[in-house]
Design an enzyme around this catalytic site. Sequence first.
Site, PDB file in Angstrom:
ATOM      1  N   LYS A   1      37.665  38.753  42.082  1.00 42.65           N
ATOM      2  CA  LYS A   1      37.733  38.020  40.827  1.00 42.65           C
ATOM      3  C   LYS A   1      37.725  39.108  39.757  1.00 42.65           C
ATOM      4  O   LYS A   1      37.016  40.096  39.893  1.00 42.65           O
ATOM      5  CB  LYS A   1      36.471  37.176  40.728  1.00 42.65           C
ATOM      6  CG  LYS A   1      36.498  36.114  39.678  1.00 42.65           C
ATOM      7  CD  LYS A   1      35.173  35.406  39.616  1.00 42.65           C
ATOM      8  CE  LYS A   1      35.192  34.106  40.398  1.00 42.65           C
ATOM      9  NZ  LYS A   1      33.953  33.347  40.197  1.00 42.65           N
TER      10      LYS A   1
ATOM     11  N   ASP B   1      52.657  48.781  47.891  1.00 40.29           N
ATOM     12  CA  ASP B   1      52.638  47.389  47.420  1.00 40.29           C
ATOM     13  C   ASP B   1      53.153  47.304  45.977  1.00 40.29           C
ATOM     14  O   ASP B   1      52.573  46.626  45.128  1.00 40.29           O
ATOM     15  CB  ASP B   1      51.228  46.811  47.532  1.00 40.29           C
ATOM     16  CG  ASP B   1      51.232  45.275  47.479  1.00 40.29           C
ATOM     17  OD1 ASP B   1      52.319  44.676  47.646  1.00 40.29           O
ATOM     18  OD2 ASP B   1      50.158  44.688  47.279  1.00 40.29           O
TER      19      ASP B   1
ATOM     20  N   LYS C   1      36.415  44.168  38.380  1.00 37.10           N
ATOM     21  CA  LYS C   1      36.868  43.536  39.630  1.00 37.10           C
ATOM     22  C   LYS C   1      35.619  43.282  40.465  1.00 37.10           C
ATOM     23  O   LYS C   1      34.870  44.206  40.785  1.00 37.10           O
ATOM     24  CB  LYS C   1      37.847  44.476  40.339  1.00 37.10           C
ATOM     25  CG  LYS C   1      38.411  43.945  41.626  1.00 37.10           C
ATOM     26  CD  LYS C   1      39.572  44.819  42.094  1.00 37.10           C
ATOM     27  CE  LYS C   1      39.977  44.503  43.509  1.00 37.10           C
ATOM     28  NZ  LYS C   1      41.159  45.262  43.939  1.00 37.10           N
TER      29      LYS C   1
ATOM     30  N   ILE D   1      39.539  36.696  34.145  1.00 37.15           N
ATOM     31  CA  ILE D   1      40.891  36.824  33.602  1.00 37.15           C
ATOM     32  C   ILE D   1      41.947  36.811  34.696  1.00 37.15           C
ATOM     33  O   ILE D   1      43.135  36.783  34.424  1.00 37.15           O
ATOM     34  CB  ILE D   1      41.041  38.092  32.720  1.00 37.15           C
ATOM     35  CG1 ILE D   1      40.521  39.342  33.452  1.00 37.15           C
ATOM     36  CG2 ILE D   1      40.338  37.896  31.394  1.00 37.15           C
ATOM     37  CD1 ILE D   1      40.726  40.635  32.681  1.00 37.15           C
TER      38      ILE D   1
HETATM   39  N1  H91 Z   1      47.311  40.596  40.951  1.00 38.24           N
HETATM   40  C1  H91 Z   1      47.752  41.466  41.965  1.00 38.24           C
HETATM   41  O1  H91 Z   1      45.357  38.876  35.157  1.00 38.24           O
HETATM   42  C2  H91 Z   1      47.612  39.199  41.232  1.00 38.24           C
HETATM   43  C3  H91 Z   1      44.443  40.746  32.364  1.00 38.24           C
HETATM   44  C4  H91 Z   1      44.035  41.982  33.022  1.00 38.24           C
HETATM   45  C5  H91 Z   1      43.648  43.030  32.209  1.00 38.24           C
HETATM   46  C6  H91 Z   1      43.193  44.361  34.020  1.00 38.24           C
HETATM   47  C7  H91 Z   1      42.779  45.622  34.462  1.00 38.24           C
HETATM   48  C8  H91 Z   1      42.688  45.887  35.790  1.00 38.24           C
HETATM   49  C9  H91 Z   1      43.026  44.918  36.725  1.00 38.24           C
HETATM   50  C10 H91 Z   1      43.442  43.676  36.288  1.00 38.24           C
HETATM   51  C11 H91 Z   1      43.557  43.350  34.943  1.00 38.24           C
HETATM   52  C12 H91 Z   1      44.028  42.106  34.400  1.00 38.24           C
HETATM   53  C13 H91 Z   1      45.908  40.771  40.588  1.00 38.24           C
HETATM   54  C14 H91 Z   1      42.979  45.223  38.148  1.00 38.24           C
HETATM   55  C15 H91 Z   1      43.021  46.533  38.608  1.00 38.24           C
HETATM   56  C16 H91 Z   1      43.005  46.809  39.938  1.00 38.24           C
HETATM   57  C17 H91 Z   1      42.949  45.807  40.873  1.00 38.24           C
HETATM   58  C18 H91 Z   1      42.898  44.500  40.413  1.00 38.24           C
HETATM   59  C19 H91 Z   1      42.909  44.214  39.090  1.00 38.24           C
HETATM   60  C20 H91 Z   1      45.689  40.448  39.147  1.00 38.24           C
HETATM   61  C21 H91 Z   1      44.212  40.363  38.838  1.00 38.24           C
HETATM   62  C22 H91 Z   1      43.953  40.165  37.368  1.00 38.24           C
HETATM   63  C23 H91 Z   1      44.710  41.105  36.528  1.00 38.24           C
HETATM   64  C24 H91 Z   1      46.154  41.263  36.862  1.00 38.24           C
HETATM   65  C25 H91 Z   1      46.394  41.478  38.317  1.00 38.24           C
HETATM   66  C26 H91 Z   1      44.916  39.834  34.502  1.00 38.24           C
HETATM   67  N2  H91 Z   1      44.511  41.006  35.131  1.00 38.24           N
HETATM   68  N3  H91 Z   1      44.840  39.710  33.182  1.00 38.24           N
HETATM   69  N4  H91 Z   1      43.253  44.165  32.694  1.00 38.24           N
HETATM   70  O2  H91 Z   1      42.948  46.083  42.200  1.00 38.24           O
HETATM   71 CL1  H91 Z   1      43.108  48.437  40.448  1.00 38.24          CL
HETATM   72 CL2  H91 Z   1      42.798  43.224  41.534  1.00 38.24          CL
END
Ligand code: H91
Length: 676
Positions: free
Chosen positions: A31, A139, A47, A24
Amino acid sequence: MPVERTEHRGATELHKYYEVYETIGSGGFAKVKLGRHILTGEKVAIKIMNKKDLGDDLPRVKVEIEAMKNLSHQHICRLYHVIETPTQIFMVLEYCPGGELFDYIIAKDRLSEQETRVFFRQIVSAMAYVHSQGYAHRDLKPENLLIDEDHNLKLIDFGLCAKPKGGLGYELMTCCGSPAYAAPELIQGKAYIGSEADVWSMGVLLFALLCGYLPFDDDNCMVLYKKITRGKYDNPQWLSTGSIMLLNQMMQVEPKRRLAVRHLLEHPWVMKDYNSPVEWYSRQPLGHIDEDCITEMAVNMKRSRESTTALVKEWRYDQTTATYLLLLSKKQRGRPVRLRPEPTVCEVSPLHQGLQTREALHFSEDEDAVIVGSLDFCSDYIDDCPWLSVQEYTPQRVRGRPDGGTNKDTRLTSPSVEKRYGHSPSAERGRTTTPQHQQKRVKDQEPTSENKENIADEKEAEHFALPPPRTPMSNKKSARPNKNVLTTPNQNISVGTPKGGDSASKEHNKKRVAENKDPALEILAFSPERRSRSLDMAVTGDSGKKKRGGKMFGSLERGLDKVITMLTPSKRRALRDGPRKIKAQYNVTLTNQTNPDQVLNQILSILPEKNVDFTQKGYTLKCQTWDDFGKVTMAFELEVCLLQRPEVVGIRRQRLKGDAWVYKHLVENILSTSRI
Ligand code: H91
């Protein structure tokens, strides 16, 4: 397809407890995949990090994990489970179906002061709590705030956070975060106080919410740094005096003159319409143990409540922690505090041993693959049948590719074979080109962890891949005003006219036009959650509501039967032969066209002009841009889909990697140039 490939070997532990669905998003070397915790049936975000790829960033991950274990707050994304193998690290996190706040802002152009206040109070709440725990986030940006199913914000990405030994009053030295949001003292390399730097970023964030663009922006880093250190920015005319004042108080170049978060809690602008300070204390303190969750777990594990409590209190971020926290989350949402009962297929408690039956039901964990099994173990699986992947059920079959609008199949390719085209610097090395279209396949790149999974597909692609069809438009370089783009009624945007008739809006639109952006081109946001649902609807052909079976739990086998029944040959064909049918969502741009092939062709013809490489999978284009050193700077998806109401073609977009604002400009540019 082999169940376990090299990089997936470590994932066995993960699959004991989770069903793993599609990617996602991605962030840095991670990823993020959608998943479901088998025992509770709750959706999660997973993650996934490869230790080898992480290299020097490994300490960053450790910092993030440690911080997230210590932070439990209603506006901070919850960490449930950490699985570490010799090669990989998996972080299982709270799932936020609304996606990034960034996408939400750009979908709406900018937010009203009222809506901004709702979000800003939540940001202040999260930050006051983070600071109270001795951390600075460092950040803060709209990409790191996610929207949950109740439209509440959750802060993520603690990889750059700091917890100074002597407390937050102690100075830090490391310059980090995104330059556009970084405080002047930080980019000047001075020692700084983490909480003060966070307040500056919150000011930039507040500006982005209210304006839809950044206060300090420039392609050239040095120019950007100068702008930040001067601290001068323009206040657009639509800002209220109160907003202007608050922004000014937060974006003070001199850190000591900046507001502190404790001042923000009861700032007049923040209090407006609420008349109450921001509640920042945790509604879910780590020390509190919920008795209902303990009882349910104790029954499942056949243990005493005392020993279950003791086990939970160890907070090992293992299956016990995940089960407890996910049960608690269910309870807080008013759902039954129930776990999947003892397995019928395999007489081992899933909480003790992991779900052994998973392995047998595990079809594939390919990029877009889904695992289907245990589909009706819980009632909400049926109502919310998750993410049935079209590709996964699509046997290799020849399907016509878009033919420039005539809808007649002229070329034959395999729909499940990815077609790759590109003109990246690395892709260009030592390869013959296709002069006709100046397009080359990105085939001879070194396999990275990102593209490794597609290698098998690429072999097949040798036989099938054709360059995308081209239209005569491809010579046109200049962006055209996009008069034809429609928006959904609830977006309150008239076709071809700037949003709002006031001079402030006109001013803003002038700026947008100058930047080659068309004010009529509005992007409607769309959560991955909804995307999945809509796919589900396409499968079942109904409105998404399916009848609940009378029973809460059923067998794994019955779940499988259901999937097979749902995917009757006719339904499968319907999916294969056209783009997905989805509902208008907030990251779907509506066009006024009805021929998806034509829209696809228009986009295909523009991408090379914009130096965007892409791989095509049906109606989805996985796009990438590269820097001069062959590094991917941006990755995103564009998918041509069919909207139901109105019945027009839409383009779903999703950023996977890269700077959010650069992405916004690029996608706007592509879509406005594509004459759709
Ligand atoms: N950005 C900084 O794109 C670019 C749906 C979606 C739904 C998520 C829950 C947790 C995380 C991401 C979600 C998510 C990175 C999450 C949490 C932590 C973390 C990271 C991700 C994107 C990576 C994908 C994410 C949004 C932020 C979606 N994402 N769609 N639930 O470190 Cl703590 Cl990398």
